[in-house]
Design an enzyme around this catalytic site. Structure first.
Site, PDB file in Angstrom:
ATOM      1  N   ARG A 293      15.605  19.233 -37.315  1.00 49.68           N
ATOM      2  CA  ARG A 293      15.448  17.921 -36.679  1.00 49.68           C
ATOM      3  C   ARG A 293      15.333  17.995 -35.166  1.00 49.68           C
ATOM      4  O   ARG A 293      14.414  17.436 -34.560  1.00 49.68           O
ATOM      5  CB  ARG A 293      16.649  17.008 -36.997  1.00 49.68           C
ATOM      6  CG  ARG A 293      16.575  16.299 -38.314  1.00 49.68           C
ATOM      7  CD  ARG A 293      17.975  16.162 -38.877  1.00 49.68           C
ATOM      8  NE  ARG A 293      18.438  17.499 -39.190  1.00 49.68           N
ATOM      9  CZ  ARG A 293      18.217  18.096 -40.359  1.00 49.68           C
ATOM     10  NH1 ARG A 293      17.643  17.419 -41.309  1.00 49.68           N
ATOM     11  NH2 ARG A 293      18.600  19.322 -40.598  1.00 49.68           N
ATOM     12  N   THR A 294      16.294  18.672 -34.534  1.00 49.12           N
ATOM     13  CA  THR A 294      16.368  18.651 -33.067  1.00 49.12           C
ATOM     14  C   THR A 294      15.129  19.298 -32.461  1.00 49.12           C
ATOM     15  O   THR A 294      14.528  18.769 -31.520  1.00 49.12           O
ATOM     16  CB  THR A 294      17.652  19.385 -32.614  1.00 49.12           C
ATOM     17  OG1 THR A 294      18.739  18.882 -33.386  1.00 49.12           O
ATOM     18  CG2 THR A 294      17.925  19.167 -31.157  1.00 49.12           C
TER      19      THR A 294
ATOM     20  N   LYS B 216      16.238  42.957 -28.807  1.00 53.46           N
ATOM     21  CA  LYS B 216      16.238  44.288 -28.162  1.00 53.46           C
ATOM     22  C   LYS B 216      17.307  44.354 -27.077  1.00 53.46           C
ATOM     23  O   LYS B 216      17.325  45.278 -26.278  1.00 53.46           O
ATOM     24  CB  LYS B 216      14.866  44.568 -27.548  1.00 53.46           C
ATOM     25  CG  LYS B 216      13.720  44.551 -28.530  1.00 53.46           C
ATOM     26  CD  LYS B 216      12.393  44.745 -27.796  1.00 53.46           C
ATOM     27  CE  LYS B 216      11.219  44.343 -28.646  1.00 53.46           C
ATOM     28  NZ  LYS B 216      10.012  44.138 -27.839  1.00 53.46           N
TER      29      LYS B 216
ATOM     30  N   ARG C   2      19.190  25.382 -27.415  1.00 50.23           N
ATOM     31  CA  ARG C   2      20.262  25.433 -28.420  1.00 50.23           C
ATOM     32  C   ARG C   2      20.799  26.865 -28.443  1.00 50.23           C
ATOM     33  O   ARG C   2      20.014  27.819 -28.456  1.00 50.23           O
ATOM     34  CB  ARG C   2      19.758  25.045 -29.804  1.00 50.23           C
ATOM     35  CG  ARG C   2      20.825  25.305 -30.879  1.00 50.23           C
ATOM     36  CD  ARG C   2      20.494  24.683 -32.184  1.00 50.23           C
ATOM     37  NE  ARG C   2      20.654  23.235 -32.124  1.00 50.23           N
ATOM     38  CZ  ARG C   2      20.629  22.443 -33.199  1.00 50.23           C
ATOM     39  NH1 ARG C   2      20.455  22.978 -34.392  1.00 50.23           N
ATOM     40  NH2 ARG C   2      20.766  21.148 -33.083  1.00 50.23           N
TER      41      ARG C   2
ATOM     42  N   HIS D 217      26.622  18.192 -28.575  1.00 43.72           N
ATOM     43  CA  HIS D 217      25.228  17.988 -29.013  1.00 43.72           C
ATOM     44  C   HIS D 217      24.863  16.591 -28.496  1.00 43.72           C
ATOM     45  O   HIS D 217      24.819  15.616 -29.249  1.00 43.72           O
ATOM     46  CB  HIS D 217      25.172  18.076 -30.533  1.00 43.72           C
ATOM     47  CG  HIS D 217      23.791  18.123 -31.122  1.00 43.72           C
ATOM     48  ND1 HIS D 217      22.636  17.914 -30.383  1.00 43.72           N
ATOM     49  CD2 HIS D 217      23.370  18.358 -32.399  1.00 43.72           C
ATOM     50  CE1 HIS D 217      21.584  18.022 -31.175  1.00 43.72           C
ATOM     51  NE2 HIS D 217      22.000  18.291 -32.402  1.00 43.72           N
TER      52      HIS D 217
HETATM   53  N1   CP Z   1      21.298  17.190 -36.534  1.00 43.39           N
HETATM   54  C1   CP Z   1      20.843  18.402 -36.146  1.00 43.39           C
HETATM   55  O1   CP Z   1      21.143  18.926 -35.059  1.00 43.39           O
HETATM   56  O2   CP Z   1      19.987  18.982 -37.037  1.00 43.39           O
HETATM   57  P1   CP Z   1      19.249  20.378 -36.822  1.00 43.39           P
HETATM   58  O3   CP Z   1      20.298  21.457 -36.810  1.00 43.39           O
HETATM   59  O4   CP Z   1      18.287  20.513 -37.976  1.00 43.39           O
HETATM   60  O5   CP Z   1      18.541  20.330 -35.503  1.00 43.39           O
END
Ligand code: CP
Length: 309
Positions: A59-60, A87, A109, A137
């Site tokens: 999603r993100t 590496k 991320r 998040h």
């Molecule tokens: N909600 C969320 O962060 O989903 P993903 O890990 O798929 O990005």
């Protein structure tokens, strides 16, 4: 246009209530744009953004990329798997190499809490945290609150329970900060072993009985059990967890009022939530995903306006 009080989006902890309002007002404008036949605006034609993902995401990652493209930014995508990280290249070296290609903003991320802040102090680009380990998040919490505002009119005064694996959840911590900054009441619900010991310092209520928590709330945000972050066994079995903390239709229908059901995804159907609840009229799970694009457009647009050119 009002300016945000921060230069990078590291966490909701650092945002003011006004920052959240500015992001929502900007997202309102972009939501209108993405519902037009032509969903693109030229706002960020001169901006290059790198999406740097050291951890899995559906999603993100998709939502940020779509948001960036709808703002007409140039986009490069980096995944740690298949890269020179394997590496032995460090985070800062990796990102500095990407920045040498004249990138203005990094959406990152990373599995380590604090990685986004660490990066923001070392690179000459705006940093947007797309999830850093068990820490925060922020865009997920923004889209969650935005979806509550859309469904219930406002967030202020609403009672929201976050159910499940609070201990390992960056979504829970960001949601607690975001909801409280907007004047909502927050409760967490789950087994004692999955509620952090410092939770009372955050000013939230704690309830271990799911039915009582659901009777109290207007909105239930059901979290996934993050088995990938669990080094020890926190409950006897998934089956027992589901019996005590899973939301099924029978329980939902037996409540004295109709609550709103949310989930940040990915869903483990049949564990924390059954399919008939996830797909019910009370669920706003797909609205959350839709709103994620407008929220991320707003975040990128607002932080891009702070780039020194
Ligand atoms: N909600 C969320 O962060 O989903 P993903 O890990 O798929 O990005």
């Amino acid at each position: 246009m009002d300016n945000l009080s921060v230069d990078h989006l590291i966490g909701i902890e650092h945002l003011t209530p006004r920052d959240i309002e500015i992001i929502f007002e900007t997202a309102d404008r972009f939501k209108e744009v993405i519902n037009r036949p032509i969903k693109k605006v030229p706002s960020l034609r001169d901006t290059t953004i790198a999406n740097v993902f050291f951890e899995n995401s559906t999603r993100t990652k998709l939502s940020f990329e779509l948001a960036e493209k709808r703002l007409s930014a140039d986009v490069v995508n980096f995944s740690a798997s298949g890269s020179s990280v394997k590496k032995g290249e460090t985070l800062v070296d990796t990102v500095n190499n990407i920045l040498s290609m004249k990138v203005d903003m990094v959406v990152m991320r990373h599995p380590n809490p604090g990685a986004a802040k660490f990066l923001s102090e070392r690179v000459d680009a705006k940093v947007i945290n797309a999830g850093d380990g068990t820490h925060e998040h922020p865009t997920q919490a923004l889209l969650d609150s935005y979806s509550i505002r859309e469904k219930l009119g406002e967030v202020k005064g609403k009672k929201v329970v976050i159910v499940g694996d609070i201990l390992h959840s960056r979504v829970a911590l960001s949601n607690i900060y975001a909801l409280q900054k907007q004047g909502a009441e927050v409760m967490v619900c789950g087994p004692t072993t999955l509620i952090p010991k410092y939770i009372h310092e955050l000013g939230v209520k704690v309830e271990h009985n799911l039915r009582k928590a659901l009777e109290w709330c207007d909105v239930a945000n059901m979290l996934r059990i993050q088995l990938e972050r669990q080094d020890i066994q926190y409950f006897p079995s998934l089956r027992e967890y589901t019996m005590l903390y899973g939301l099924d239709k029978k329980l939902l229908d037996s409540l004295s009022k109709k609550i709103v059901v949310m989930h940040p995804g990915p869903i483990n159907r049949g564990v924390e939530i059954t399919s008939d609840v996830a797909d019910s009229k009370q669920s706003i799970i797909l609205n959350q995903v839709e709103n994620g694009v407008a929220i991320r457009m707003a975040v990128i647009y607002l932080f891009a306006s702070k780039i020194n050119r």
